[in-house]
Write an enzyme that holds these catalytic residues in place. Structure first.
Site, PDB file in Angstrom:
ATOM      1  N   ASP A 328      14.991   6.137 -16.020  1.00 31.49           N
ATOM      2  CA  ASP A 328      14.575   5.912 -14.631  1.00 31.49           C
ATOM      3  C   ASP A 328      13.530   7.086 -14.241  1.00 31.49           C
ATOM      4  OD1 ASP A 328      15.994   3.636 -13.899  1.00 31.49           O
ATOM      5  OD2 ASP A 328      17.696   4.667 -13.265  1.00 31.49           O
ATOM      6  N   GLU A 369      10.133  12.960   2.318  1.00 34.80           N
ATOM      7  CA  GLU A 369       8.585  12.671   2.383  1.00 34.80           C
ATOM      8  C   GLU A 369       8.206  13.093   3.860  1.00 34.80           C
ATOM      9  OE1 GLU A 369      10.974  10.597   1.470  1.00 34.80           O
ATOM     10  OE2 GLU A 369      10.363   9.804  -0.401  1.00 34.80           O
ATOM     11  N   THR A 400       9.861  -3.772   8.921  1.00 34.09           N
ATOM     12  CA  THR A 400       8.777  -3.367   9.238  1.00 34.09           C
ATOM     13  C   THR A 400       8.198  -2.639   8.239  1.00 34.09           C
ATOM     14  OG1 THR A 400       9.526  -1.324  10.454  1.00 34.09           O
ATOM     15  CG2 THR A 400       9.741  -3.310  11.666  1.00 34.09           C
ATOM     16  N   ARG A 401       8.836  -1.723   7.505  1.00 32.41           N
ATOM     17  CA  ARG A 401       8.069  -0.871   6.271  1.00 32.41           C
ATOM     18  C   ARG A 401       7.640   0.106   6.991  1.00 32.41           C
ATOM     19  NH1 ARG A 401       5.397  -4.309   1.952  1.00 32.41           N
ATOM     20  NH2 ARG A 401       5.694  -2.247   1.017  1.00 32.41           N
TER      21      ARG A 401
END
Length: 724
Positions: A328, A369, A400-401
């Site tokens: 990954d 972030e 909504t992102r």
């Protein structure tokens, strides 16, 4: 109470140590020999030793020579008998030392198993549905040993988790040092891939509701104890195949020695049974026969030292033959926490304006972030403004992102009227989401503006980053796009070198990620990965593994989620993370207690070391036997056939000393090689041809030369024994 996860890692972190999590013990110490000796003596039982045909034949030979020494006492007979018994004892000692090291580790694990009181939810199963506050249901205290699969228990701060299970409600910080050896606490929570908890660990804060997945006596720690003690170790296919080969060679040499006597009688050189037994023992591959089991146990032990539990020896061997490695991206190749590294404003927007807007939208964002954006702007522009108390936060949602903040802009009031507040709205998120939001306020980007924004987004993606678009709206005016913040997946240090090493082993690495193809290719190029599976779904992983296996490849992969279970079960080496779900751990054939996916690379190296060690000592053993022929055969027939004197290149003192010296060397070389079989032959990434060449030069040539030197030195001492 809630947990502040900012300073609590999802998984234990540690400095990468060469070779693994725990320092490897010394190969052989006096204490280990003393503790292993009783076990070695017990293994002399023929009912135990028969599983090793080579050493069983040596034991039969030792019994025969002992009987002969009693019937016809003599110095030579007794010396031969003693050293044949020593040969068998050294073989069982090698296996016993390997097992005792596992038992020492098992005793540490067993110390974590203590009878605890569990607070079992006292309610019918049909009431334990989603939406029910399980921690508020009545509980009854029961001994942890009585818990069954499916029972639900509540574990609060300061309490010990009573058994293996999955967190089905709550989130808590847990100390797993008793199992993993790592002191850093970890987060375990319901509804994700970090829901599994292990019996014997301790909850440090808050409380969780756990559904038991393993009955008492069959927990993860129980299985690990059984494995490291060697009680559940089964011989691997390669080991079985080598055992068959050694058995076949033993039968061949047994027939050769049995038919030698008639020829010797015919030529007038009749041999004593004592000499024939000594010849047989020196001809058969006793060295590798004695060390074979210890090599396998030590290979499993090296995995345990690195906090990896292999469910079978087959998995360890398969790791050594792996052709394709699936890894990954997030948390394995990259650190997993994307960091803001750059702001890219659009025309008529200054970098500072974009940076400060992005910072305001991130002040209440507790994700890695969001915090990295604040750190970037504060470090670059020295800002320190805090959010006003009446700021309204807009949390991120999958629908909504985007996320952001609404700040009071101005206040105006009219006589007799209520105050009206205009808002300064800032949003940050995916480019498509921010565009839709801007359009909903009446904003329409021109062709030039769209091209500029797309250029920034594409540039960030091509460099392996994630573009985060920032926009703002003042009052009821149409919103405007301010620019792009670049979030970068930071590739872990040394990954390129590790993938270069994999290529040297002829192993192809494949990075698996949900990122788009452009971003994935950029990260892969930076890390040095051979191939990429972008925008991957669980079905994609499974299909890739099957394709590779259909082409004759062995595949290894790591995973932690229930959605990884099919691929883990399909792969030849499936390493499940200890933090993962029970389904993942049941599907894999290895479990990493440290939950470090990069350890998959070390597992492959350990598997290769196991195979190389077995091959190296087999080569040494065969070459070793060749030299012993030159010691015994001339000694047996030289008196009748003086022409054989030319083969007596070691110039041994007498036929008796030559035979005894070969038998003694045959026993001592086993003892000398025990540390190497436990430690393993050092593995360096190289091609198969290079490894074969090194194997032949070092262990083939070494096995050929060592007996000439060793037997000669022993002969100088043995020749001084009176009556020989």
């Amino acid at each position: 109470m809630t947990i502040d996860t900012r300073n609590v890692p999802d998984t234990p972190t540690r400095e990468p140590a060469p070779g693994g999590a725990r320092p490897a013990p010394r190969a052989l110490t006096r204490a280990q020999l003393r503790s292993a000796l009783p076990g070695a003596l017990r293994k002399l039982d023929p009912r135990v030793l028969y599983t090793s045909p080579v050493m069983f034949v040596v034991e039969v030979g030792a019994v025969v020579t002992t009987v002969l020494a009693i019937v016809e006492p003599g110095v030579f007979a007794w010396w031969i008998a003693v050293w044949l018994w020593a040969t068998v004892l050294f073989a069982t000692l090698a296996e016993s030392v390997a097992e005792s090291r596992g038992k020492a580790q098992a005793s540490t694990l067993r110390a974590t198993q203590k009878q605890t009181t569990a607070r079992k939810v006292d309610a019918p199963q049909d009431t334990l549905t989603s939406g029910t506050r399980l921690d508020r249901l009545p509980t009854v205290e029961v001994p942890s040993s009585t818990l069954q699969v499916g029972d639900v228990v509540v574990v609060a701060a300061g309490e010990t988790v009573p058994g293996d299970g999955d967190v089905i409600e709550g989130v808590a910080s847990i100390d797993e040092s008793a199992v993993t050896g790592e002191s850093a606490p970890v987060i375990r929570e319901s509804g994700g891939d970090r829901s599994a908890v292990t019996g014997g660990t301790v909850v440090l804060s808050d409380q969780v509701v756990v559904r038991i997945t393993a009955p008492a006596g069959a927990t993860f720690v129980d299985r690990m104890i059984a494995l490291v003690e060697g009680s559940e170790r089964q011989k691997t296919p390669n080991e079985i195949a080598l055992n068959i080969l050694l058995t076949s060679l033993t039968v061949v040499f047994l027939l050769a020695v049995a038919t030698l006597q008639p020829f010797a009688i015919y030529s007038g050189a009749r041999q004593d049974l004592l000499v024939l037994v000594a010849l047989l023992v020196c001809l058969i591959p006793t060295t590798i026969g004695a060390l074979l089991s210890a090599i396998g146990i030590a290979g499993m032990d090296r995995l345990v030292q690195r906090n990896v539990l292999a469910m079978s020896g087959r998995a360890v061997e398969a790791a050594g033959d792996v052709d394709v490695l699936l890894l990954d991206k997030t948390g394995t190749i990259t650190y997993g926490n994307r960091r803001a590294t750059e702001v890219l404003p659009v025309t008529e927007v200054t970098p500072r304006e974009l940076a400060e807007s992005a910072r305001l939208a991130s002040l209440a964002d507790e994700t890695p972030e969001g915090r990295s954006i604040v750190e970037l702007v504060d470090g670059t522009y020295g800002t320190a403004e805090e959010l006003p108390l009446d700021a309204a936060l807009v949390p991120f949602t999958a629908q909504t992102r985007m996320s952001g903040v609404d700040l009071p802009l101005t206040r105006s009031s009219e006589a007799g009227g209520a105050g009206n507040t205009e808002m300064h709205r800032i949003r940050k998120g995916a480019g498509s989401a921010i565009r839709r939001w801007a359009q909903s306020t009446g904003t329409y980007l021109s062709e030039a503006e769209t091209a500029e924004l797309d250029a920034h987004i594409d540039a960030v993606s091509r460099m392996g980053g994630t573009p985060l678009v920032v926009g703002e709206q003042l009052g009821e005016h149409p919103a405007r796009i301010l620019g792009v913040v670049r979030l970068k997946d930071v590739v872990k240090e040394g990954m390129r070198e590790r993938f270069d090493a994999l290529r040297a082993m002829s192993i192809r690495s494949v990075m698996v990620t949900g990122d788009n193809a452009v971003t994935a290719q950029a990260i892969a190029a930076e890390a040095g990965v051979d191939d990429v599976l972008a925008e991957a779904t669980p079905e994609d992983k499974l299909a890739l593994i099957k394709r590779e296996q259909e082409g004759g490849k062995l595949v290894a992969m790591a995973g932690d989620g229930t959605n990884d279970a099919p691929a883990l079960a399909q792969s030849d080496v499936g390493v499940a993370m200890n933090t993962g779900t029970s389904a993942a751990k049941e599907a894999g054939n290895m479990v990493d207690l440290d939950s470090d996916p990069t350890k998959l690379i070390e597992i492959v190296e350990i598997g290769k070391q196991l195979l190389i060690t077995r091959g190296a000592l087999t080569t040494f053993s065969v070459a070793n036997d060749v030299a012993k022929y030159f010691a015994i055969l001339p000694a047996m027939f030289m008196t009748v056939f003086p022409q054989l004197e030319v083969l007596n290149i070691m110039r041994l003192a007498s036929p008796g000393s030559a035979i005894l010296s070969a038998v003694i060397f045959n026993a001592l070389i086993i003892l000398a090689l025990i540390p190497l079989s436990l430690r393993g032959v050092r593995y360096r990434p190289a091609s198969a041809s290079s490894l074969l060449q090194r194997n032949l030069l070092v262990y083939g040539l070494g096995g050929l030369v060592a007996p000439f030197i060793g037997i000669k030195l022993i002969d100088l001492v043995v020749s001084l024994i009176p009556g020989l």
